[in-house]
Design a protein around this motif. Structure first.
Motif, mmCIF file in Angstrom:
data_model
loop_
_atom_site.group_PDB
_atom_site.id
_atom_site.type_symbol
_atom_site.label_atom_id
_atom_site.label_comp_id
_atom_site.label_asym_id
_atom_site.label_seq_id
_atom_site.Cartn_x
_atom_site.Cartn_y
_atom_site.Cartn_z
ATOM 1 N N SER A 78 0.830 -1.217 0.000
ATOM 2 C CA SER A 78 0.000 0.000 0.000
ATOM 3 C C SER A 78 0.860 1.261 0.000
ATOM 4 O O SER A 78 0.506 2.263 -0.639
ATOM 5 C CB SER A 78 -0.938 0.001 1.211
ATOM 6 N N ARG A 80 3.856 1.540 -1.356
ATOM 7 C CA ARG A 80 4.416 1.683 -2.704
ATOM 8 C C ARG A 80 3.382 2.270 -3.662
ATOM 9 O O ARG A 80 3.674 3.208 -4.408
ATOM 10 C CB ARG A 80 4.911 0.321 -3.210
ATOM 11 N N ARG A 81 2.166 1.720 -3.610
ATOM 12 C CA ARG A 81 1.125 2.237 -4.507
ATOM 13 C C ARG A 81 0.769 3.676 -4.173
ATOM 14 O O ARG A 81 0.565 4.510 -5.063
ATOM 15 C CB ARG A 81 -0.134 1.360 -4.426
ATOM 16 N N GLU A 84 3.513 5.924 -5.447
ATOM 17 C CA GLU A 84 3.461 5.978 -6.917
ATOM 18 C C GLU A 84 2.328 6.883 -7.399
ATOM 19 O O GLU A 84 2.487 7.632 -8.365
ATOM 20 C CB GLU A 84 3.285 4.563 -7.496
ATOM 21 N N ASP A 85 1.171 6.811 -6.722
ATOM 22 C CA ASP A 85 0.043 7.678 -7.091
ATOM 23 C C ASP A 85 0.409 9.150 -6.926
ATOM 24 O O ASP A 85 -0.071 10.010 -7.670
ATOM 25 C CB ASP A 85 -1.184 7.354 -6.227
ATOM 26 N N LYS A 90 7.663 5.127 -11.258
ATOM 27 C CA LYS A 90 7.870 3.838 -10.599
ATOM 28 C C LYS A 90 8.554 4.039 -9.247
ATOM 29 O O LYS A 90 9.493 4.827 -9.123
ATOM 30 C CB LYS A 90 8.741 2.948 -11.498
ATOM 31 N N ARG A 126 3.226 -9.489 -2.418
ATOM 32 C CA ARG A 126 2.964 -8.189 -3.054
ATOM 33 C C ARG A 126 2.084 -8.292 -4.286
ATOM 34 O O ARG A 126 1.856 -7.299 -4.956
ATOM 35 C CB ARG A 126 4.300 -7.514 -3.407
ATOM 36 N N ARG A 128 -1.133 -8.165 -6.173
ATOM 37 C CA ARG A 128 -2.429 -7.547 -5.905
ATOM 38 C C ARG A 128 -3.237 -7.489 -7.194
ATOM 39 O O ARG A 128 -2.693 -7.255 -8.272
ATOM 40 C CB ARG A 128 -2.270 -6.116 -5.361
ATOM 41 N N TRP A 130 -6.770 -5.958 -9.372
ATOM 42 C CA TRP A 130 -7.666 -4.811 -9.414
ATOM 43 C C TRP A 130 -8.951 -5.205 -10.136
ATOM 44 O O TRP A 130 -8.951 -5.385 -11.360
ATOM 45 C CB TRP A 130 -6.999 -3.648 -10.138
#
Length: 419
Positions: A78, A80-81, A84-85, A90, A126, A128, A130
């Motif tokens: 979470s 990392r995402r 990134e957002d 990256k 890791r 995941r 969507w």
């Protein structure tokens, strides 16, 4: 771009850590453009950096044109995402970076298998998915007249990927175990011949391979790069008294070495726990050599094996501060300062190795015929010769040897009746 959260320790510790991260990134083939560091009691659970610092990072990324952010820590999926957002490029963490370096440097079949296993260990938690885009197949026979309620998403792609990864990991573990058997056989052979084993361990880029080359003339690859050595190199060397011993060069350690790598390289690191003596090589020119010593000992403690008697070898003394060397010398019980590059202190190190090697415990007095020169060589290589003289019937030797060699020489003992 580098990003770090400083939670404990001094500002110097934090700077050393991010400097090491920069060296790791450069070893992986990256160009460092800039970096940010934030002082926090703990990393932000959503974005690693706090909201303001993450926004600042986004602005710098845009301005520099960076394509990757490397974080000095292990990120949750979470985090990392979330980051990134924010930064729109990256994001990878320290563990992923080290795994990438290991993947580049692994040369042997076993080394490649160990790195691949470590990568899967890292990847598995890791994965995941969507939404419905991850659905791979229908659970019911859609359109086959099986009726309402029989249709479902079936096995999703993420479940399929997890199952494939677990199957691959099991296969890699079996392969590594089979390769380990071969190395254990060779190690047992050296044990039967009573050749003492010395392992070289230490922080990455401390000069372990250079020291191996200096002690044995092995010609092992030496690079000014982190993790240049992954596969253990074993060479024979000779103590000043003529006794042979083996030297094993092992993979380098680093602060916060990923658990996956410690586990994957366990069989390689067994060269350390199965040795009679450990040469713990330290880079005397590094800003924090004591931190390196602590990091190496922390990894060795994870091996759960018996750590052998240790000699701390301070390397690169030609580039080190004498005060730093004196500080380590006063702190460590068995320590010596050398330069693998210039050769300074190497003779004293060999003398110290000779003192610390296990000594043969069976005293013999034998008369070996001149046509059995091979036995005389074995006594010199594996034993400790006390006296030796050439007489009419052969070579009379008084020496200390191991039990196996003493048994082999039993028929040549002085006073043994001739058959």
């Amino acid at each position: 771009m580098l990003a770090a959260v400083w939670t404990t320790g001094t500002a110097t510790d934090a700077e050393n850590s991010i400097r090491e991260l920069a060296a790791l990134a450069e070893t992986a083939g990256s160009q460092i453009l800039d970096g940010v560091m934030q002082r926090r009691t703990s990393p932000d659970p959503g974005t690693y950096l706090g909201q303001g610092k993450a926004e600042e990072l986004r602005v710098i990324v845009e301005a520099t044109g960076a394509d990757t952010v490397v974080c000095d820590g292990e990120l949750s999926p979470s985090q990392r995402r979330g980051l990134e957002d924010k930064v729109k490029v990256k994001v990878i963490d320290r563990t992923a970076l080290i795994l990438d370096i290991f993947a580049q440097h692994a040369k042997s079949k076993e080394g490649k298998a160990q790195v691949e296993l470590a990568q899967y260990e890292y990847l598995l938690p890791r994965l995941r998915g969507w939404g419905e885009s991850m659905s791979r197949q229908a659970g019911g026979q859609v359109g086959a007249g099986n009726g309402m309620g029989s249709r479902g998403p079936g096995e999703t792609k993420i479940e399929l990927d997890r199952r494939r990864i677990r199957t691959k990991m099991a296969k890699l573990r079996r392969e590594i175990a089979a390769m380990k058997t071969s190395r254990v056989t060779m190690r047992d052979s050296r044990r039967r011949n009573a050749v003492p084993a010395v392992a070289i361990a230490g922080y990455t880029n401390a000069g372990k391979s250079s020291l191996l080359n200096r002690l044995t003339g092995a010609g092992v690859l030496v690079e000014n790069a982190l993790f240049a050595t992954l596969d253990p190199t074993i060479r024979r060397a000779m103590a000043p008294d003529g006794r042979e011993f083996t030297l094993a060069d092992t993979v380098g350690f680093v602060r916060s070495l990923p658990t996956q790598l410690v586990e994957a390289f366990r069989s390689t690191l067994e060269e350390v726990s199965d040795s009679d003596l450990l040469l713990h090589v330290v880079d005397g020119s590094h800003p924090d050599p004591e931190g390196q010593i602590s990091a190496v000992r922390a990894v060795l403690a994870e091996l759960k094996g018996d750590v052998p008697k240790e000699i701390v070898v301070i390397n690169k003394i030609d580039a080190a501060d004498p005060e730093v060397i004196n500080r380590i010398v006063l702190r460590e019980p068995r320590v010596i300062a050398v330069s693998a590059r210039s050769g300074e202190g190497i003779d004293k190190l060999l003398d110290l190795i000779q003192e610390e090697l296990p000594r043969p415990d069976v005293e013999i007095d034998v008369l070996v015929p001149y046509d059995r020169g091979d036995l005389v060589s074995k006594i010199h290589e594996r034993g400790e010769v006390l006296t030796s003289e050439h007489v009419e019937q052969g070579t009379r030797i008084n020496a200390r040897v191991n039990a196996g060699l003493a048994h082999l020489l039993a028929s040549y003992r002085v006073g043994t009746p001739v058959a």
